[in-house]
Design an enzyme around this catalytic site. Structure first.
Site, PDB file in Angstrom:
ATOM      1  N   LYS A 140      55.053  43.792  32.057  1.00 30.29           N
ATOM      2  CA  LYS A 140      54.219  43.249  33.135  1.00 30.29           C
ATOM      3  C   LYS A 140      53.773  41.819  32.871  1.00 30.29           C
ATOM      4  CE  LYS A 140      49.919  43.955  35.699  1.00 30.29           C
ATOM      5  NZ  LYS A 140      48.766  44.848  35.968  1.00 30.29           N
TER       6      LYS A 140
ATOM      7  N   ASP B 244      43.392  44.716  45.121  1.00 31.43           N
ATOM      8  CA  ASP B 244      44.074  43.853  44.157  1.00 31.43           C
ATOM      9  C   ASP B 244      45.368  43.302  44.740  1.00 31.43           C
ATOM     10  OD1 ASP B 244      42.045  44.669  42.539  1.00 31.43           O
ATOM     11  OD2 ASP B 244      43.266  45.976  41.269  1.00 31.43           O
TER      12      ASP B 244
ATOM     13  N   ASP C 238      41.969  37.600  41.459  1.00 29.41           N
ATOM     14  CA  ASP C 238      42.756  38.096  42.594  1.00 29.41           C
ATOM     15  C   ASP C 238      42.443  39.561  42.890  1.00 29.41           C
ATOM     16  OD1 ASP C 238      43.875  39.114  40.308  1.00 29.41           O
ATOM     17  OD2 ASP C 238      45.948  38.795  40.900  1.00 29.41           O
TER      18      ASP C 238
END
Length: 1145
Positions: A768, A698, A963
């Site tokens: 986040k 990741d 991603d």
């Protein structure tokens, strides 16, 4: 006997003998093949069986077939013939026969999935509905279960022929639905029941009755329509009959019924739907079903996708040309059906929908029973099932189609909200290679390579790029993703099924019965307003959570049912793109982009030996899934070693043991990894253990990684692991700690209520999403909503305080981010301003026509026509969308426009539809704010496709979730090198300079009206002092020099900025007299950025604005002169990424 010459009617035994003769003497693999004689093949025999209504089960069970082996071959031959003829019922019947295929069914010993049920409602004597103790399966889930049952039966008779099973899988859902309605109606007849005799009428029985009546009505009306249109003289007269004749009346009838029932309650209309949306949806459904039917009838075959040469790769020019040549050849192979593939216009769709809906509303009736309020007697009345009316919504009169209350009540119980189409299921064969923008993916159902909503502009760019051969690498990348084989993880499925059927809440599985206690009513609720508000807020949240629990359980039910149907099969997930180029699997319910449960249920179909490095990566992967992912790799391996006892307990006793895996961030994936690691360590040679588990790599806040690489931002690069470091950096934790410090300061300073409430609760997870989206232009409102969701999930902040607590925290988070990503902020500002300027521009060749005013309409007594000025005329010409090309050649068109609606007269009502073919003004604000995130997403999509292509070249299995890149444990090191190499190659090409050059070339002849630059937003963004260039006036527009000068005088600038002495005229003369086509940048600055004035009368201000507008009319700026300079690039060298071990980890 078939022709009737022998006066003997063939029986089941006759056809059994015929099949035996074919098998022994005419089949391709027959040992006694005899040529020159006429025998019937299984397809012709099956047709005869259907015509004579002889059961295939009686044929295969006939005593003339004495050999079990021959019976098995005959069943398989008849099953293939049934698939070719689209006879799913025959396949099902053969699957239930005693002589089955050679392979045992993989799901034979698997318990049934306990479906979600809803409480059945019954009608009381007064006609009202009330809940009973009886439950039933919602209709949409029942349809899915029936279709998957057919899939399982097909596997039993066609275990090897996956191509035939794939064709059966893509059979239209409407045929499955009509079969269910027919069988239910037959069941009622067998019981001697009719709608008049039932106190509780079943919704599906109503639908069947409507279907029967509507078929007859459509057949009659279509015959009349054909005759009427045959008498039309003009060739260009609109004709409806050719479109209405494409499908049978039976299929048209079922289509319109299912579509209207599915759309109930949509668009903000209770117990109904918007008329325009309903007509358009029905028309689209008819078009889609016709095209799917044509695909199945044509049975188009494709040449096999040739194996690509791994040694040369995709990136040499010769390989690229070879790739394009193969696709051109395959495309020509399929051009025989081009005519029926063309899209219908919106007008045709609406008229088709209107024709069908009008007839349905006329024939669909229901019987309602209610108690007379005066006499108390039961009164029965037949009423229309659908009615047309008007409602006012946000001040607009809106036509709606309303359902009869008794129908909507039944729908609320049955939940016919989302009929699942078989094309939403995984494939059993490799998807078709993408040949052009609308050819690829599923074998028989049409798919498009890009998901866009009626954007003719995007489609035109796609078609052109495809025709030019510029999309070959994009197509090849999607082929790589779609050709990755998967299988269902049987061990995880067994655990999931046990938990599901128990109804317990475990591992993010919602419980069968909502287990949160209902808020208690406070004693002082009636006397204390605050207590009342708190209780009502908590009660509302509890009700929402209860409803969400049911929705989540239905979603999980879909996943488990689909997984059960595909146990033991190798499956494939065809992919396509969104308009930014990001790849997604087309099947939405069970795929690796889904939630933790979906990912835990999937394995690669191919297993590979671990090796020493693979075993290490398996342990690191387990630590990551548990949530221990910010330590060094060695520390993660140690973490796993220290918890081996818990890991073995989780793998061996997932439900009866200590449940260590249940505390993980991703519990189901963690359990799957525990089982793999246990098996590997207990095998004779752990390094030789063959593992099929996908291992993830990741990116660290991947959007920020791209921004840091684009701007050469050394500080930002360290925060997101682009630079070399001993430990992985975690920007989210960094920001969370900064916020915690600010909160402590607020507590010490003024004892802030929300600071005290949030102290110690600002975790990495809370901030986040806000940190990640800040560089994408998230607003304060968006940040507050993101943080509010996280605080609600924590559960330790009172619900009634989450709004103001999240507002306080969002402000602190945005302050702390501040200058942390200054390089990214500069690039985002450049992208935003460039997009805003583009959206305000007009093509140069449109200026002359844009400045021509339409003659004013003659005023009437009631309506005074609006004054049309050049500025209002120009605003309608601002249709320029932001368009750019990704490094792989994919054109990206931002679709944000102001909706323009068109009036269509139909038999139901006059409807207004948005016509995608009509020119529409762009939404400049949305074009500007969406460009930075869309551009970055197009870059991460490019990086992913580049990585996929290179992995295929090196024979590495590859899958991705944007991603997050997946492969086998033994291939992680090789894939990691490829990830870094492709990222470095991508960002070594000076992407921003190429984007600027593309803008300057694409928009070189575009002009921006000076009036458009005087908006408040543009004045904030536009930095005139940093620009070079001049205002350009089109030669065919007259220039009022004195008006411009008077406007400048009115603005009362500093004289030095507006005198003739300027950059454009260094000699101090009046440049506008010598060259009437040029205006200095100083004069533009004077017009756009006047100094503050003292108080003036209202009349004088109006005069000033009028004079300025008149002075600036017809004056334009070259778009390329307004583009701001690129931000200065920093010193960070992207080649350092090669040595950064935590770049992707």
């Amino acid at each position: 006997m078939e022709s009737g010459e022998e006066n003997i009617t063939p029986t089941a035994g006759t056809y059994a003998i015929a099949l035996m003769a074919w098998l022994r003497f005419s089949a391709d693999d027959s040992p006694l093949l005899i040529t020159g004689i006429t025998t019937h093949n299984p397809t012709s025999i099956l047709r005869s069986l259907i015509d004579r209504q002889i059961s295939v089960s009686m044929v295969v069970a006939d005593r003339s077939i004495t050999s079990s082996e021959e019976a098995e071959k005959i069943i398989q031959a008849l099953s293939k013939a049934a698939v070719e003829l689209n006879l799913s019922k025959v396949v099902t019947e053969l699957g239930q026969a005693e002589a089955l295929g050679s392979k045992p069914d993989a799901s034979e010993d698997v318990p049934e999935v306990m479906p979600v049920t809803v409480t059945k409602k019954v009608t009381s004597p007064d006609g009202s509905l009330s809940e009973s103790d009886v439950t039933e399966v919602p209709f949409n889930l029942e349809v899915l279960r029936k279709h998957l049952a057919h899939v399982s039966l097909a596997r039993r008779v066609l275990p090897e022929d996956v191509a035939a099973r794939q064709k059966l899988l893509e059979e239209s859902v409407y045929e499955v639905a009509v079969e269910r309605l027919r069988r239910q109606a037959e069941h009622f007849e067998e019981l001697g029941l009719s709608s008049a005799g039932l106190k509780q009428v079943d919704l599906q029985q109503w639908m069947w009755e409507w279907h029967q009546k509507l078929q007859v009505r459509l057949k009659e009306d279509l015959a009349v329509l054909v005759k009427d249109e045959a008498r039309l003289v003009r060739a260009d007269s609109p004709r409806l009959a050719p479109f209405m004749s494409l499908l049978t009346p039976a299929k048209l009838s079922l289509l319109v019924i299912l579509e209207l029932m599915r759309m109930q309650g949509t668009g903000g209309v209770s117990e109904g739907m918007k008329t325009a949306r309903a007509l358009l949806s029905v028309g689209k459904a008819v078009e889609a079903e016709y095209k799917a039917e044509m695909c199945r009838k044509n049975n188009i075959t494709l040449p096999a996708n040739p194996a690509r040469a791994a040694e040369t790769g995709f990136f040499s020019r010769l390989r690229y040309q070879d790739l394009h040549a193969r696709r051109v050849a395959a495309r020509k192979y399929m051009e025989d059906a081009e005519e029926w593939r063309s899209d219908w216009t919106q007008i045709v769709r609406v008229r088709v929908g209107s024709f069908l809906v009008d007839r349905l509303m006329d024939v669909a009736r229901v019987t309602r029973t209610a108690t007379h309020k005066v006499t108390g007697e039961l009164v029965t009345e037949e009423q229309p099932a659908f009615t047309h009316s008007y409602e006012y919504m946000r001040g607009y009169k809106l036509g709606v189609i309303k359902l009869n209350p008794c129908v909507s009540d039944r729908l609320a119980k049955d939940g016919l909200r989302e009929t699942l189409h078989p094309r939403h299921l995984p494939m059993l064969v490799k998807p078709r290679p993408w040949l052009n923008y609308n050819e690829g993916g599923y074998m028989y159902n049409k798919s498009t390579v890009m998901r866009f909503k009626d954007s003719q502009e995007q489609q035109a760019y796609l078609k052109h790029a495809s025709a030019q051969g510029n999309l070959e690498l994009v197509f090849a990348g999607l082929d790589v993703l779609g050709s990755t084989p998967w299988k269902v993880n049987r061990r995880i499925f067994d655990v999931v099924l046990r938990v599901w059927n128990s109804g317990a809440r475990l591992g993010k599985l919602p419980p069968a019965v909502f287990d949160e206690p209902e808020p208690e009513r406070p004693e002082n609720m009636d006397s204390d307003p605050k207590a009342r508000i708190v209780f009502l807020t908590r009660q509302r949240v509890w009700a929402q959570n209860k409803g969400n629990n049911h929705s989540e359980r239905c979603s999980v039910n879909y996943k488990i049912e689909i997984a059960r149907a595909f146990l033991g099969d190798t499956i494939y997930l065809p992919h396509n793109l969104d308009f930014r180029g990001r790849a997604y699997p087309i099947p939405p319910h069970l795929n690796h982009i889904g939630d933790d449960l979906s990912r835990g249920l999937l394995l690669f179909a191919e297993a590979k030996p671990l090796g020493e490095r693979g075993l290490r990566w398996l342990k690191i992967h387990l630590a990551n899934l548990y949530g221990y992912d910010k330590a060094t790799f060695d520390e993660r391996v140690i973490f796993v070693q220290e918890h081996l006892d818990d890991i073995f307990d989780s793998a061996e006793n997932p439900l009866e043991g200590r449940g260590w895996w249940q505390k993980a961030d991703d519990p189901w994936q963690c359990l799957a990894t525990c089982m793999e690691l246990r098996d590997a360590l207990e095998s004779p040679d752990p390094l030789a253990y063959e593992c099929a588990l996908p291992i993830h790599q990741d990116g660290t806040c991947n959007g920020l990684q791209h921004y840091a690489a684009l701007g050469g931002d050394a500080r930002g690069a360290k925060q997101v692991n682009l630079d070399v470091g001993d430990r992985p950096s975690d920007v989210y934790t960094y920001v969370a700690n900064m916020v915690e410090k600010r909160i402590v300061e607020d507590i010490e300073k003024d004892d802030n209520k929300y600071a005290k409430m949030l102290s110690g609760k600002v975790s990495r997870k809370v901030v986040k999403q806000t940190v990640m989206t800040t560089v994408y232009g998230v607003t304060f409102i968006g940040a507050r909503e993101q943080i509010e969701r996280q605080l609600k999930d924590r559960g330790d902040v009172p619900y009634e305080d989450t709004f103001f607590a999240s507002a306080y925290l969002a402000k602190k988070v945005l302050q702390c981010i501040g200058d942390l990503f200054q390089g990214a902020q500069d690039i985002m500002n450049w992208l935003t301003l460039s997009a805003r300027i583009i959206a305000k521009s007009v093509p140069g060749d449109r200026l002359a026509e844009a400045m021509l005013l339409e003659p004013p309409k003659r005023p009437t007594k009631k309506v005074t026509p609006k004054r049309v000025t050049p500025s209002t005329r120009l605003r309608k010409e601002q249709m320029t969308a932001v368009v750019w090309t990704t490094p792989l050649g994919l054109p990206v068109v931002q679709p944000y426009r102001k909706i323009k609606r068109k009036q269509i007269m139909t038999s139901v009502q006059s409807v207004y539809i948005s016509d995608p073919n009509a020119p529409a003004e762009v939404n400049a604000q949305k074009q500007a704010t969406a460009f930075p995130p869309n551009f970055i997403h197009s870059l991460d999509a490019t990086h992913m496709l580049l990585t996929a292509l290179e992995c295929r070249t090196q024979n590495i299995t590859f899958a991705s979730v944007h991603d997050s890149y997946w492969t086998h444990a033994s291939s992680i090191d090789d894939m990691s090198k490829i990830i870094r190499q492709t990222f470095i190659a991508l960002h070594s090409s000076d992407i921003l300079s190429r984007l600027e050059s593309e803008f300057r070339e694409r928009y070189k002849d575009y002009k921006v009206p000076v009036l458009a630059l005087k908006t408040n937003q543009m004045l904030r963004d536009l930095r005139v002092s940093e620009m070079t260039g001049a205002v350009v006036l089109p030669q065919d527009v007259s220039v009022d020099v004195e008006a411009l000068e008077s406007a400048a005088e009115f603005s009362a600038f500093d004289e030095s900025s507006s005198t003739p002495t300027s950059d454009a005229d260094p000699d101090g003369g009046d440049g506008m007299v010598e060259d009437p086509g040029r205006v200095s940048i100083g004069e533009l600055r004077a017009v756009l950025m006047p100094q503050k004035q003292g108080a003036k009368s209202e009349a004088r201000r109006r005069t000033k604005e009028e004079v300025e507008e008149e002075a600036l009319q017809g004056k334009f700026v070259n778009l390329v002169d307004l583009l701001p300079p690129l931000p200065k690039k920093g010193e960070f060298d992207v080649n350092k990424i090669q040595s950064s071990v935590y770049f992707f980890s």
